[in-house]
Design a protein around this motif. Sequence first.
Motif, PDB file in Angstrom:
ATOM      1  N   GLY A  98       0.850  -1.162   0.090  1.00 25.67           N
ATOM      2  CA  GLY A  98       0.050   0.235   0.118  1.00 25.67           C
ATOM      3  C   GLY A  98       0.616   1.720   0.194  1.00 25.67           C
ATOM      4  O   GLY A  98       0.742   2.591  -0.478  1.00 25.67           O
ATOM      5  N   LEU A 241      -5.114  -1.714  -5.703  1.00 26.99           N
ATOM      6  CA  LEU A 241      -6.494  -0.803  -4.680  1.00 26.99           C
ATOM      7  C   LEU A 241      -7.478  -1.898  -4.639  1.00 26.99           C
ATOM      8  O   LEU A 241      -8.313  -1.945  -3.807  1.00 26.99           O
ATOM      9  CB  LEU A 241      -6.278   0.612  -5.023  1.00 26.99           C
ATOM     10  CG  LEU A 241      -7.175   0.911  -3.993  1.00 26.99           C
ATOM     11  CD1 LEU A 241      -6.380   1.226  -3.068  1.00 26.99           C
ATOM     12  CD2 LEU A 241      -7.441   2.865  -4.610  1.00 26.99           C
ATOM     13  N   PHE A 277      -3.453  -2.641   4.620  1.00 31.63           N
ATOM     14  CA  PHE A 277      -3.011  -2.042   3.188  1.00 31.63           C
ATOM     15  C   PHE A 277      -3.564  -0.948   3.144  1.00 31.63           C
ATOM     16  O   PHE A 277      -3.046  -0.009   3.000  1.00 31.63           O
ATOM     17  CB  PHE A 277      -3.755  -3.568   2.485  1.00 31.63           C
ATOM     18  CG  PHE A 277      -3.511  -2.300   0.698  1.00 31.63           C
ATOM     19  CD1 PHE A 277      -2.331  -2.888   0.412  1.00 31.63           C
ATOM     20  CD2 PHE A 277      -4.903  -2.431   0.557  1.00 31.63           C
ATOM     21  CE1 PHE A 277      -2.890  -2.189  -1.014  1.00 31.63           C
ATOM     22  CE2 PHE A 277      -5.436  -1.658  -0.812  1.00 31.63           C
ATOM     23  CZ  PHE A 277      -3.421  -1.882  -0.865  1.00 31.63           C
ATOM     24  N   LEU A 278      -4.581  -0.730   3.866  1.00 37.58           N
ATOM     25  CA  LEU A 278      -5.788   0.478   3.435  1.00 37.58           C
ATOM     26  C   LEU A 278      -4.219   1.859   4.341  1.00 37.58           C
ATOM     27  O   LEU A 278      -4.771   2.943   3.363  1.00 37.58           O
ATOM     28  CB  LEU A 278      -7.032   0.839   4.393  1.00 37.58           C
ATOM     29  CG  LEU A 278      -8.029  -0.720   2.592  1.00 37.58           C
ATOM     30  CD1 LEU A 278      -9.070  -0.454   3.698  1.00 37.58           C
ATOM     31  CD2 LEU A 278      -8.353  -0.286   1.525  1.00 37.58           C
ATOM     32  N   VAL A 281      -1.694   2.578   2.476  1.00 37.82           N
ATOM     33  CA  VAL A 281      -2.242   4.111   1.448  1.00 37.82           C
ATOM     34  C   VAL A 281      -2.120   5.350   2.078  1.00 37.82           C
ATOM     35  O   VAL A 281      -2.116   6.594   1.314  1.00 37.82           O
ATOM     36  CB  VAL A 281      -3.956   3.252   0.804  1.00 37.82           C
ATOM     37  CG1 VAL A 281      -4.033   4.381  -0.989  1.00 37.82           C
ATOM     38  CG2 VAL A 281      -3.234   1.640   0.469  1.00 37.82           C
TER      39      VAL A 281
END
Length: 351
Positions: A98, A241, A277-278, A281
């Motif tokens: 991410g 994504l 992961f988010l 990001v």
Amino acid sequence: MSSQLSSHQTVTRSPEGESTAARIRGAVGSLVPGLTLCAAATALAMGIGRFLPTVSPLLIAIVLGAALSNVARLPERVRPGLQFSAKKLLRVGIALLGLQLMLSDIVGLGWGVIVMVVAIVCLGIVGTMFAGKLLGLSWTQRMLIACGFSICGAAAVAAADSVVDADEEEVVTAVALVVIFGTLMIPTIPLLSGILGLSDTSAGLWAGGSIHEVAQVVAAGGAIGGAALGVAAVVKLARVLMLAPVMAVLSVRQRRLAGAGANVKRPPLIPLFVLAFLACVGLRSSGLLPADILANTRIAQTALLTAAMFALGAGVQIATIRKVGSRPFILAAMSTVWVMSIAFVGVSLAG
């Protein structure tokens, strides 16, 4: 007298405590041989990658693992470490992936391209699942291939496996198919782009929208030209994504199938590695991370995923691939053409 009793109580540990400590040491110790093998393979794969910059260390690691497991019989003592790498290290690597995504870059593609990316992933999965059902493949095998070919290759295969809990044979088959068909796409997209007269930008959009692995997209984009490479990489990362919402949907499905019994183990609503992961990001998009930290985390992410890919590759047996028959290969070919076609229509509409 009381002080002596106190001292005695301080230095004496319960048998249960000693047993717990021993179990922990035993569990950690059992991982060492396999992790050492993965570390050596990772160093070798990343070293080869320096001399062959167009070839991803992840793909090199898969080939190394498959070659080693088919040439020599791996001792049982390395199995726990390999399993740990293929599952735990992989999830950490996916989370760190991410940090390569800037939301501003993806928004900068324009809404037309963003809709194209969503269509590639959603229609790619639906079409692959439908074709696989006609071929008589299991739901889990179809889902692994659909995610791998529609989202981001071997990492998506392994991420889907962590949610749907497929058979090991199905996982290694899907990973092998990603390597085979994704590699074939590297020369195919540039060649077809030239025949069709696409501009570098359109060819880059097509490469990023249709090729399976990030590294394979970079190789194809570089073969097309500098302008294509940047566009291809951003489009591919936009597909990456989509890993988060797809895994969340799969997790919700698995929870419903598991039921609500007291003794039923239900998967989390959103897997922890997807949340991580988010978060990565968001952290990257905030612009708070210095360039040197991003460079170091990129190396760490590559090393973790390379180790995980070697472990997955070590499970690829030629006898197993032969045993599954031709149907997964037929589905992989159909899925590749399907995703490539959706991407081409999207590029034509965007252009």
